[in-house]
Design a protein around this motif. Structure first.
Motif, PDB file in Angstrom:
ATOM      1  N   LYS A   1      91.709  -8.858 -41.019  1.00  0.00           N
ATOM      2  CA  LYS A   1      90.900  -9.907 -40.418  1.00  0.00           C
ATOM      3  C   LYS A   1      89.438  -9.500 -40.352  1.00  0.00           C
ATOM      4  N   SER A   2      88.561 -10.444 -40.691  1.00  0.00           N
ATOM      5  CA  SER A   2      87.130 -10.221 -40.540  1.00  0.00           C
ATOM      6  C   SER A   2      86.710 -10.581 -39.130  1.00  0.00           C
ATOM      7  N   LYS A   3      85.692  -9.923 -38.649  1.00  0.00           N
ATOM      8  CA  LYS A   3      85.146 -10.193 -37.327  1.00  0.00           C
ATOM      9  C   LYS A   3      83.759 -10.810 -37.484  1.00  0.00           C
ATOM     10  N   PHE A   4      83.479 -11.825 -36.691  1.00  0.00           N
ATOM     11  CA  PHE A   4      82.190 -12.494 -36.731  1.00  0.00           C
ATOM     12  C   PHE A   4      81.519 -12.376 -35.368  1.00  0.00           C
ATOM     13  N   SER A   5      80.260 -11.940 -35.383  1.00  0.00           N
ATOM     14  CA  SER A   5      79.520 -11.762 -34.139  1.00  0.00           C
ATOM     15  C   SER A   5      79.056 -13.103 -33.594  1.00  0.00           C
ATOM     16  N   LYS A   6      79.164 -13.255 -32.289  1.00  0.00           N
ATOM     17  CA  LYS A   6      78.657 -14.470 -31.636  1.00  0.00           C
ATOM     18  C   LYS A   6      77.168 -14.382 -31.356  1.00  0.00           C
ATOM     19  N   THR A   7      76.583 -13.206 -31.510  1.00  0.00           N
ATOM     20  CA  THR A   7      75.161 -13.030 -31.181  1.00  0.00           C
ATOM     21  C   THR A   7      74.275 -12.970 -32.418  1.00  0.00           C
ATOM     22  N   SER A   8      74.879 -12.964 -33.590  1.00  0.00           N
ATOM     23  CA  SER A   8      74.109 -12.899 -34.835  1.00  0.00           C
ATOM     24  C   SER A   8      74.393 -14.137 -35.670  1.00  0.00           C
ATOM     25  N   PRO A   9      73.362 -14.800 -36.196  1.00  0.00           N
ATOM     26  CA  PRO A   9      73.590 -16.013 -36.987  1.00  0.00           C
ATOM     27  C   PRO A   9      74.277 -15.701 -38.314  1.00  0.00           C
ATOM     28  N   VAL A  10      75.013 -16.676 -38.816  1.00  0.00           N
ATOM     29  CA  VAL A  10      75.601 -16.599 -40.153  1.00  0.00           C
ATOM     30  C   VAL A  10      74.761 -17.475 -41.071  1.00  0.00           C
ATOM     31  N   THR A  11      74.337 -16.919 -42.197  1.00  0.00           N
ATOM     32  CA  THR A  11      73.587 -17.680 -43.196  1.00  0.00           C
ATOM     33  C   THR A  11      74.487 -17.933 -44.388  1.00  0.00           C
ATOM     34  N   MET A  12      74.555 -19.190 -44.822  1.00  0.00           N
ATOM     35  CA  MET A  12      75.418 -19.555 -45.944  1.00  0.00           C
ATOM     36  C   MET A  12      74.725 -20.597 -46.814  1.00  0.00           C
ATOM     37  N   LEU A  13      74.316 -20.171 -48.007  1.00  0.00           N
ATOM     38  CA  LEU A  13      73.712 -21.051 -49.011  1.00  0.00           C
ATOM     39  C   LEU A  13      72.639 -21.961 -48.411  1.00  0.00           C
ATOM     40  N   GLY A  14      71.655 -21.343 -47.793  1.00  0.00           N
ATOM     41  CA  GLY A  14      70.494 -22.081 -47.324  1.00  0.00           C
ATOM     42  C   GLY A  14      70.579 -22.648 -45.939  1.00  0.00           C
ATOM     43  N   LYS A  15      71.697 -22.398 -45.235  1.00  0.00           N
ATOM     44  CA  LYS A  15      71.838 -22.920 -43.880  1.00  0.00           C
ATOM     45  C   LYS A  15      72.215 -21.790 -42.934  1.00  0.00           C
ATOM     46  N   SER A  16      71.752 -21.908 -41.697  1.00  0.00           N
ATOM     47  CA  SER A  16      72.028 -20.888 -40.693  1.00  0.00           C
ATOM     48  C   SER A  16      72.843 -21.492 -39.556  1.00  0.00           C
ATOM     49  N   TYR A  17      73.792 -20.716 -39.048  1.00  0.00           N
ATOM     50  CA  TYR A  17      74.695 -21.200 -38.008  1.00  0.00           C
ATOM     51  C   TYR A  17      74.742 -20.187 -36.864  1.00  0.00           C
ATOM     52  N   GLU A  18      74.545 -20.665 -35.648  1.00  0.00           N
ATOM     53  CA  GLU A  18      74.668 -19.851 -34.439  1.00  0.00           C
ATOM     54  C   GLU A  18      76.086 -20.034 -33.897  1.00  0.00           C
ATOM     55  N   LEU A  19      76.930 -19.059 -34.099  1.00  0.00           N
ATOM     56  CA  LEU A  19      78.346 -19.217 -33.782  1.00  0.00           C
ATOM     57  C   LEU A  19      78.642 -19.235 -32.294  1.00  0.00           C
ATOM     58  N   LYS A  20      77.657 -18.905 -31.468  1.00  0.00           N
ATOM     59  CA  LYS A  20      77.894 -18.975 -30.020  1.00  0.00           C
ATOM     60  C   LYS A  20      77.922 -20.417 -29.532  1.00  0.00           C
ATOM     61  N   TYR A  21      77.469 -21.348 -30.374  1.00  0.00           N
ATOM     62  CA  TYR A  21      77.482 -22.761 -30.018  1.00  0.00           C
ATOM     63  C   TYR A  21      78.628 -23.468 -30.733  1.00  0.00           C
TER      64      TYR A  21
END
Length: 459
Positions: free
Chosen positions: A71-91
């Protein structure tokens, strides 16, 4: 995807409080293609063929040493960038939008049980077709941008979504958010599903172009056939550079895409005059949309650290459609990053082929359920980077923003460059077999590459 399915290069688990597990997008029951009723003899023959394919897949798994999926782990405090878009996973709003955006990308993996490839008895590409599959995913992402409305996503509202984390509400006025509460979210997803219906036929048509049958313009059968001119055959490993040229030929031969062309950069150089000649339609005073593929090699055996920032900058661009690359055992489709880890789609999962000629054929196996990450340090330097420009204006903008991203590697040699004029091949030059050219400031240097796995420019 089955949680026990093989996956390459996943990083180990972490116990940090700000990390969260990946999530299940689709129900596991929907992952398998539907099977038509057949006679007992036919069923026994099918079972024998299926067992043989499974044994071949199992042997390839042992041969190539793929580890079990972690399983991969994703941080809630660091944004994820995917093909030109950024996502704040804490929201919650961003997490939901990231889920839909990720699962909307076409996931093209090893398949088994398709018609034998021409000239051999192979009915699976397990163990050798991973770069072809990542090339399919790169092209598919470009086709979705070309044919679908902006920000189109595949509706998964009719599937169960697993989300048992504590989520913070998204601040008002941020946009792209989903309403809070299970009932409100359900209503909005249902509305989205209704709005997506006019595009469902196009979605299915694009999927069918990548089907595992000889008639599919971008299916494994046709790509293998086109690879013969490069000295490749079914069962061989196809490098990212060769796959780029195979995709170019496939799009040029397709009657379904008259308004799209593919340009493959030469010697890590995008020649602007060549792109112009390829895209301009003087008779109609129009400009054809273009997918630009740039084969590069970012260092020797390992990725040059100086290029990591540059790779991040490229994945932050909306015109970028992803990066394919990897060693013979582990080719992946990179689509984004979080911190020092790349986000990718993994083709190393052998699924049964799907009969796309059947009305309302199941789509779930063409969309990945789990996002995966791996460290930049484990990325192989042999890559092909993809971009898409819908119009001439978009292409000019692409040149500007990509040049800005490439400037981050100015202290070393640039990953690739844009140049005025035409390539030496376009002006009548010829290139000896097995020889590539490396641009070093103002001089051009010959290097013998005949013994290498692929035709890459070594930076």
């Amino acid at each position: 995807m089955n949680p026990s399915a093989p996956s390459a290069h996943s990083e180990g688990p972490s116990s940090a409080d700000d990390l969260m597990d990946d999530w299940l997008f689709l129900s596991s029951e929907s992952a398998e293609p539907q099977v038509l009723e057949v006679s007992r003899d036919e069923q026994e023959a099918e079972d024998r063929g299926r067992l043989k394919s499974k044994l071949v897949s199992a042997w390839n798994s042992v041969k190539y040493g793929w580890p079990l999926k972690q399983k991969s782990k994703f941080s809630k405090t660091s944004p994820v960038t995917m093909l030109g878009k950024s996502y704040e996973l804490k929201y919650q709003g961003d997490r939901e939008f990231f889920r839909r955006s990720f699962t909307s990308m076409l996931w093209l993996t090893y398949r088994r049980g398709f018609a034998p490839l021409a000239g051999c008895s192979l009915t699976t590409d397990s163990g050798w077709g991973c770069v072809l599959r990542t090339g399919q995913m790169l092209l598919a992402q470009g086709l979705l941008l070309h044919l679908m409305p902006p920000d189109w996503t595949w509706s998964v509202s009719h599937h169960a979504v697993k989300d048992d984390m504590d989520l913070k509400s998204r601040p008002a006025g941020r946009g792209q958010s989903f309403q809070e509460g299970p009932h409100n979210r359900s209503r909005k997803l249902s509305l989205g599903s209704l709005l997506d219906r006019p595009m469902e036929a196009t979605h299915r048509r694009v999927v069918s172009w990548f089907a595992d049958r000889p008639e599919a313009p971008f299916g494994i059968h046709h790509l293998v056939e086109l690879g013969k001119s490069s000295g490749k055959k079914a069962g061989d490993w196809y490098g990212p550079s060769i796959v780029a040229h195979i995709l170019r030929k496939a799009v040029a031969a397709s009657a379904d895409l008259p308004t799209l062309v593919v340009y493959v950069a030469q010697d890590c150089t995008v020649y602007l005059e060549d792109v112009k000649r390829l895209c301009e339609r003087p008779s109609t005073h129009s400009w054809t949309s273009v997918i630009i593929l740039v084969p590069v090699r970012l260092g020797g055996q390992d990725l040059n650290p100086a290029y990591i920032t540059c790779v991040k900058k490229l994945l932050m661009l909306k015109c970028c459609i992803g990066i394919i690359g990897g060693k013979p055992k582990h080719s992946l489709f990179f689509v984004g990053f979080q911190g020092d880890h790349l986000l990718y789609l993994d083709p190393h999962y052998c699924q049964l082929t799907v009969d796309v000629k059947k009305e309302n054929f199941p789509l779930e196996s063409f969309h990945c359920n789990y996002p995966r990450k791996m460290s930049f340090s484990r990325m192989d330097p042999s890559c092909t980077i993809g971009f898409y420009a819908k119009s001439q204006k978009d292409f000019k903008s692409l040149c500007t923003v990509v040049n800005e991203a490439l400037s981050t590697s100015a202290d070393t040699y640039p990953m690739f460059i844009f140049a005025e004029g035409q390539s030496h091949e376009q002006v009548g030059g010829t290139r000896p077999t097995g020889v590539t050219y490396i641009q070093r400031k103002n001089e051009r240097k010959r290097v013998d590459t005949s013994s290498s796995l692929d035709e890459f420019v070594l930076l």
